[in-house]
Design an enzyme around this catalytic site. Structure first.
Site, mmCIF file in Angstrom:
data_model
loop_
_atom_site.group_PDB
_atom_site.id
_atom_site.type_symbol
_atom_site.label_atom_id
_atom_site.label_comp_id
_atom_site.label_asym_id
_atom_site.label_seq_id
_atom_site.Cartn_x
_atom_site.Cartn_y
_atom_site.Cartn_z
ATOM 1 N N LYS A 21 0.865 -1.346 -0.128
ATOM 2 C CA LYS A 21 -0.123 -0.046 -0.053
ATOM 3 C C LYS A 21 0.703 1.286 -0.145
ATOM 4 O O LYS A 21 0.367 2.325 -0.277
ATOM 5 C CB LYS A 21 -0.985 -0.051 1.101
HETATM 6 N N1 GLU Z 1 -7.677 -8.964 3.788
HETATM 7 C C1 GLU Z 1 -6.568 -9.546 2.967
HETATM 8 C C2 GLU Z 1 -5.780 -8.741 2.474
HETATM 9 O O1 GLU Z 1 -6.388 -7.529 2.019
HETATM 10 C C3 GLU Z 1 -6.874 -10.548 2.235
HETATM 11 C C4 GLU Z 1 -7.254 -12.080 3.061
HETATM 12 C C5 GLU Z 1 -7.653 -12.943 2.165
HETATM 13 O O2 GLU Z 1 -7.989 -12.990 0.794
HETATM 14 O O3 GLU Z 1 -7.854 -14.075 2.484
HETATM 15 O O4 GLU Z 1 -4.453 -8.832 2.454
#
Ligand code: GLU
Length: 287
Positions: free
Chosen positions: A259
């Site tokens: 990010k």
């Molecule tokens: N929320 C996680 C991320 O943005 C992704 C998790 C998943 O896809 O299991 O890295």
């Protein structure tokens, strides 16, 4: 769009910053696979990380995804049969799952800091982008000792005790057969944090089970997490979905996108006036 097949897939972004091209490419694969199967695509906001989470990012996330050409059948903004679709609103479900793990004697409270673990374990674990150090067996409590009640141990993380030496496996939709040895490739891992919040591993497995996912499409940095989550499915008596791990996108210097790569965020790309079609150009639907 009404799903006419049992396939259920999801996009599970965390609103901790602007989404970048790497997320978008993985999500595109998830969307293509759901559409090709004639199934449903669910958007779940993984907003548990309250310290880093900002409402602005949560709104921006949905807006940027829509701009880039994503559409979902269920989600925080459109509702659906598995609502709520924000993890911050699903805490009772995670707490119930934690209770089951506790009843089964599979977890224990751990007051060691991350620093203690890193010092005892040496370098964080290599490979698959996983930075969890291997939890030292010497830190484990005696399994014969009765567990304290849940909630009686504030200031402690709760860890799941992994079955040492057991070979876990699954067949990945892209990578083929995958295996890992519990206690060697990954160790006891936190399922609940001392600030009274579930970890990603627990929340993700509970939600994918509760939301009836048939396939989880995500980045290949999470392959090792998949083994951890397989243990959670088993402990909760749920069958796991299929998995499809996508390649990670690298920047020009070969570094994995994160990010902090602001120039490669969907927001910045859109602000520059690029079209969503040009962003998606060259994305191989096979992922
Ligand atoms: N929320 C996680 C991320 O943005 C992704 C998790 C998943 O896809 O299991 O890295």
């Amino acid at each position: 769009m009404k799903a006419d097949s049992p396939y259920r897939g999801r996009l599970a972004p965390s609103p901790t910053g602007y989404l970048h091209l790497g997320h978008a490419r993985t999500f595109w694969t998830a969307q293509c696979r759901a559409r090709a199967a004639g199934g449903a695509l669910v958007l779940r906001s993984e907003d548990l990380d309250a310290a880093r989470f900002s409402l602005d990012f949560a709104d921006a996330m949905l807006e940027d995804l829509r701009w880039a050409g994503f559409t979902w059948d269920e989600g925080p903004d459109v509702g659906g049969p598995c609502a709520p679709y924000r993890q911050s609103e699903r805490l009772p479900l995670y707490r119930a799952a934690l209770g089951r793990l506790h009843e089964a004697g599979l977890i224990y409270p751990c007051s060691r800091s991350r620093r203690d673990v890193i010092e005892a374990a040496g370098a964080p674990h290599e490979g698959a982008g996983d930075d969890e150090p291997l939890y030292p067996a010497a830190f484990r409590p005696d399994p014969a000792r009765p567990l304290p009640a849940l909630g009686a141990r504030t200031g402690a993380n709760w860890r799941l005790r992994v079955p040492d030496g057991e070979v876990l496996g699954f067949v990945d939709g892209r990578l083929g057969p995958q295996s890992a040895v519990a206690g060697r490739d990954f160790g006891d891992f936190p399922v609940w944090r001392k600030d009274d919040c579930p970890t990603y591993q627990l929340a993700c497995a509970v939600d994918d089970a509760e939301m009836g996912m048939t396939e989880v499409v995500r980045g290949e940095d999470l392959v090792r997490s998949t083994f951890r989550q397989l243990l959670i499915y088993r402990a909760l008596g749920r069958s796991p979905p299929a998995f499809y791990h996508c390649p990670l996108m690298l920047d020009a210097g070969g570094v994995r996108l994160a990010k902090r790569h602001d120039a490669l965020s969907l927001r910045a790309i859109r602000a520059r006036g690029d079209s969503p079609e040009s962003v998606r150009l060259g994305w191989d639907p096979a992922g």
